[in-house]
Design a protein around this motif. Structure first.
Motif, PDB file in Angstrom:
ATOM      1  N   TRP A  64       4.656 -43.976   8.628  1.00 49.02           N
ATOM      2  CA  TRP A  64       4.607 -44.196  10.085  1.00 49.02           C
ATOM      3  C   TRP A  64       3.897 -43.054  10.797  1.00 49.02           C
ATOM      4  O   TRP A  64       3.025 -43.280  11.630  1.00 49.02           O
ATOM      5  CB  TRP A  64       6.005 -44.364  10.655  1.00 49.02           C
ATOM      6  N   TYR A  68       0.273 -43.286  12.656  1.00 46.15           N
ATOM      7  CA  TYR A  68       0.186 -42.938  14.070  1.00 46.15           C
ATOM      8  C   TYR A  68      -0.885 -41.865  14.289  1.00 46.15           C
ATOM      9  O   TYR A  68      -1.711 -41.989  15.196  1.00 46.15           O
ATOM     10  CB  TYR A  68       1.545 -42.443  14.570  1.00 46.15           C
ATOM     11  N   SER A  71      -4.355 -43.308  13.986  1.00 47.76           N
ATOM     12  CA  SER A  71      -4.720 -44.087  15.173  1.00 47.76           C
ATOM     13  C   SER A  71      -5.098 -43.175  16.329  1.00 47.76           C
ATOM     14  O   SER A  71      -6.057 -43.446  17.065  1.00 47.76           O
ATOM     15  CB  SER A  71      -3.570 -44.997  15.581  1.00 47.76           C
ATOM     16  N   ARG A  78      -1.594 -43.411  23.274  1.00 43.12           N
ATOM     17  CA  ARG A  78      -0.291 -43.319  22.606  1.00 43.12           C
ATOM     18  C   ARG A  78       0.343 -44.680  22.355  1.00 43.12           C
ATOM     19  O   ARG A  78       0.868 -44.950  21.278  1.00 43.12           O
ATOM     20  CB  ARG A  78       0.667 -42.472  23.431  1.00 43.12           C
ATOM     21  N   GLU A  79       0.298 -45.555  23.343  1.00 44.95           N
ATOM     22  CA  GLU A  79       0.937 -46.861  23.188  1.00 44.95           C
ATOM     23  C   GLU A  79       0.212 -47.723  22.159  1.00 44.95           C
ATOM     24  O   GLU A  79       0.843 -48.355  21.300  1.00 44.95           O
ATOM     25  CB  GLU A  79       1.001 -47.592  24.533  1.00 44.95           C
ATOM     26  N   ALA A  80      -1.097 -47.733  22.212  1.00 44.78           N
ATOM     27  CA  ALA A  80      -1.865 -48.519  21.238  1.00 44.78           C
ATOM     28  C   ALA A  80      -1.674 -47.969  19.827  1.00 44.78           C
ATOM     29  O   ALA A  80      -1.551 -48.732  18.863  1.00 44.78           O
ATOM     30  CB  ALA A  80      -3.341 -48.515  21.618  1.00 44.78           C
ATOM     31  N   TYR A  82       0.988 -46.454  18.762  1.00 43.13           N
ATOM     32  CA  TYR A  82       2.357 -46.826  18.386  1.00 43.13           C
ATOM     33  C   TYR A  82       2.392 -48.251  17.836  1.00 43.13           C
ATOM     34  O   TYR A  82       2.964 -48.498  16.774  1.00 43.13           O
ATOM     35  CB  TYR A  82       3.259 -46.687  19.606  1.00 43.13           C
ATOM     36  N   TYR A  83       1.773 -49.191  18.539  1.00 41.50           N
ATOM     37  CA  TYR A  83       1.776 -50.578  18.076  1.00 41.50           C
ATOM     38  C   TYR A  83       0.952 -50.762  16.804  1.00 41.50           C
ATOM     39  O   TYR A  83       1.296 -51.572  15.941  1.00 41.50           O
ATOM     40  CB  TYR A  83       1.306 -51.515  19.179  1.00 41.50           C
ATOM     41  N   ASN A  84      -0.132 -50.012  16.684  1.00 35.69           N
ATOM     42  CA  ASN A  84      -0.930 -50.057  15.460  1.00 35.69           C
ATOM     43  C   ASN A  84      -0.130 -49.525  14.275  1.00 35.69           C
ATOM     44  O   ASN A  84      -0.218 -50.053  13.164  1.00 35.69           O
ATOM     45  CB  ASN A  84      -2.214 -49.253  15.643  1.00 35.69           C
ATOM     46  N   PHE A  86       3.154 -49.685  13.782  1.00 35.47           N
ATOM     47  CA  PHE A  86       4.117 -50.665  13.311  1.00 35.47           C
ATOM     48  C   PHE A  86       3.467 -51.910  12.729  1.00 35.47           C
ATOM     49  O   PHE A  86       4.005 -52.511  11.807  1.00 35.47           O
ATOM     50  CB  PHE A  86       5.080 -51.061  14.431  1.00 35.47           C
ATOM     51  N   SER A  87       2.317 -52.281  13.222  1.00 44.05           N
ATOM     52  CA  SER A  87       1.671 -53.465  12.663  1.00 44.05           C
ATOM     53  C   SER A  87       1.182 -53.211  11.233  1.00 44.05           C
ATOM     54  O   SER A  87       1.106 -54.129  10.435  1.00 44.05           O
ATOM     55  CB  SER A  87       0.490 -53.895  13.534  1.00 44.05           C
TER      56      SER A  87
END
Length: 91
Positions: A64, A68, A71, A78-80, A82-84, A86-87
């Protein structure tokens, strides 16, 4: 070793806190099983399960954080990132 690899005390502390929570939860779950069915095999399997769970959760935390940081280095906010993260790691 984590501080050397990630060069961040806060990242290392987040990883260690996450691992500590996981270890306490797995110990608690195994203790409940052992108390409900007191048997030596459950105790031995419980210790093994805690060790296996600890190793698996360590790997996932490292995946993880690595995902992160990758990315973020590619320029995602930061938000993108984060979602990348987890995906790519959480199924």
């Amino acid at each position: 070793m984590l501080v050397i690899v990630y060069r961040s005390i806060s990242t290392t502390l987040v990883m260690l806190v996450t691992l500590g929570i996981e270890l306490q939860v797995s110990k608690g779950a195994i203790a409940v099983l052992a108390n409900n069915k007191p048997h030596r095999a459950i105790h031995i399997c419980g210790q093994f399960a805690c060790r296996v769970g600890d190793r698996a959760s360590t790997d996932y935390v490292i995946f993880w954080v690595g995902r992160y940081q990758e990315s973020r280095s590619r320029g995602l906010d930061r938000e993108a990132a984060y979602y990348n993260m987890f995906s790519g790691t959480a199924h």
